[in-house]
Write an enzyme that holds these catalytic residues in place. Structure first.
Site, mmCIF file in Angstrom:
data_model
loop_
_atom_site.group_PDB
_atom_site.id
_atom_site.type_symbol
_atom_site.label_atom_id
_atom_site.label_comp_id
_atom_site.label_asym_id
_atom_site.label_seq_id
_atom_site.Cartn_x
_atom_site.Cartn_y
_atom_site.Cartn_z
ATOM 1 N N CYS A 82 29.781 82.772 45.504
ATOM 2 C CA CYS A 82 29.495 81.406 45.930
ATOM 3 C C CYS A 82 30.401 80.383 45.304
ATOM 4 C CB CYS A 82 28.040 81.041 45.630
ATOM 5 S SG CYS A 82 27.733 80.577 43.925
ATOM 6 N N GLY A 83 31.086 80.716 44.246
ATOM 7 C CA GLY A 83 31.918 79.711 43.602
ATOM 8 C C GLY A 83 31.068 78.632 42.975
#
Length: 281
Positions: free
Chosen positions: A125-126
């Site tokens: 997801c960062g």
């Protein structure tokens, strides 16, 4: 709570499995892409310590990952702001290879409220949800200039990428990000279970090697192009972002707003979503 290993983790992990083909099943050995947490700590000269992130990553190039993350998030802007990077060594204990300390050339830590995020994030997801278009307009300016790249060059880049993906060849479970020059020469490649981490490792490499901004490079990512990846490309001054898969709607909006050339669905052909004039057809 995560357990932080005191022995250096490897990028691939051996495993055993049961292989099924038709009506036949047999045991075999294989390798998995290692996924372990990395805690990134900021340390000031006067001793103040703050954890700014814990991200799931593939071990390897951890110092670049830490530096690239801090740069992409705007916490540091120049190599000279970093005094040293090291694995954490608590008093009387062995090194903890899943904890990286970034010591700044400053007596105190910077104001971190704008970057506030005591978070745990999975590798895919960062760092999501903080940056807005308005905030990015205060930080970045639309990209000017940049190289003109032949359209005939782009479809060959994934083959050049795959040929150098040693860990992907062993595990089949890693993303990759690579920097190329306008002639298609590979400058640097990093692999990770998270595509955001792979890009951060590249940015960290460029920061620590004094190669920023990357205004004459193109960035190739093995997955889709998300808002966060466009943001990281902007942070590095990369004018051309090429993705093997689809971009998101917000990634396209951001690329158009900042005049970043965005290519998606790269196969024998590709889609051009923003700033097409850098691609010579």
């Amino acid at each position: 709570m995560f357990t932080f290993t005191k022995s250096r983790p490897k990028a691939k992990t051996p495993t055993t499995l049961l292989r099924v083909e038709g009506e036949r099943a047999y045991p075999r050995s294989d390798y998995l892409a290692t996924e372990e947490p990395l805690e990134i700590r900021l340390v000031a000269q006067e001793g103040e310590v703050r954890t700014v992130a814990v991200t799931m990553r593939t071990p390897g190039h951890d110092f670049e990952l830490a530096a690239g993350f801090l740069f992409a998030e705007g916490i540091v802007s120049h190599r000279e702001e970093i005094r040293r990077i090291s694995y954490c060594t608590p008093r009387g204990e062995a090194q903890q290879y899943n904890v990286v300390s970034v010591v700044l050339n400053a007596p105190r830590l910077p104001e971190l409220a704008p970057f506030e995020r005591h978070f745990y994030t999975h590798s895919a997801c960062g760092v999501c949800g903080r940056a807005s278009l308005e905030g990015l307009h205060r930080r970045f300016r639309p990209l000017q200039g940049g190289p003109i790249v032949s359209a005939h060059l782009l479809p060959d880049l994934p083959h050049r990428l795959l040929a150098r993906q040693a860990l992907f060849g062993a595990t089949g479970g890693l993303h990759a990000a690579a920097l190329f020059d306008p002639e298609g020469v590979l400058l640097a490649l990093r692999e990770d279970v998270g595509r955001h981490n792979a890009v951060d490792k590249l940015l960290g490499w460029a920061l620590l090697e004094g190669r920023l901004p990357l205004s004459e490079c193109l960035l190739l990512v093995s997955g889709r192009a998300s808002f966060e990846l466009v943001q990281k490309a902007l942070a590095g001054g990369v004018p051309i972002l090429v993705a093997l898969s689809a971009p998101s709607s917000l990634a396209v909006d951001l690329a158009r707003a900042f005049h970043l050339t965005l290519v998606g669905f790269l196969r024998t052909g590709f889609n051009l979503y923003a700033a097409p004039e850098r691609i010579r057809v």
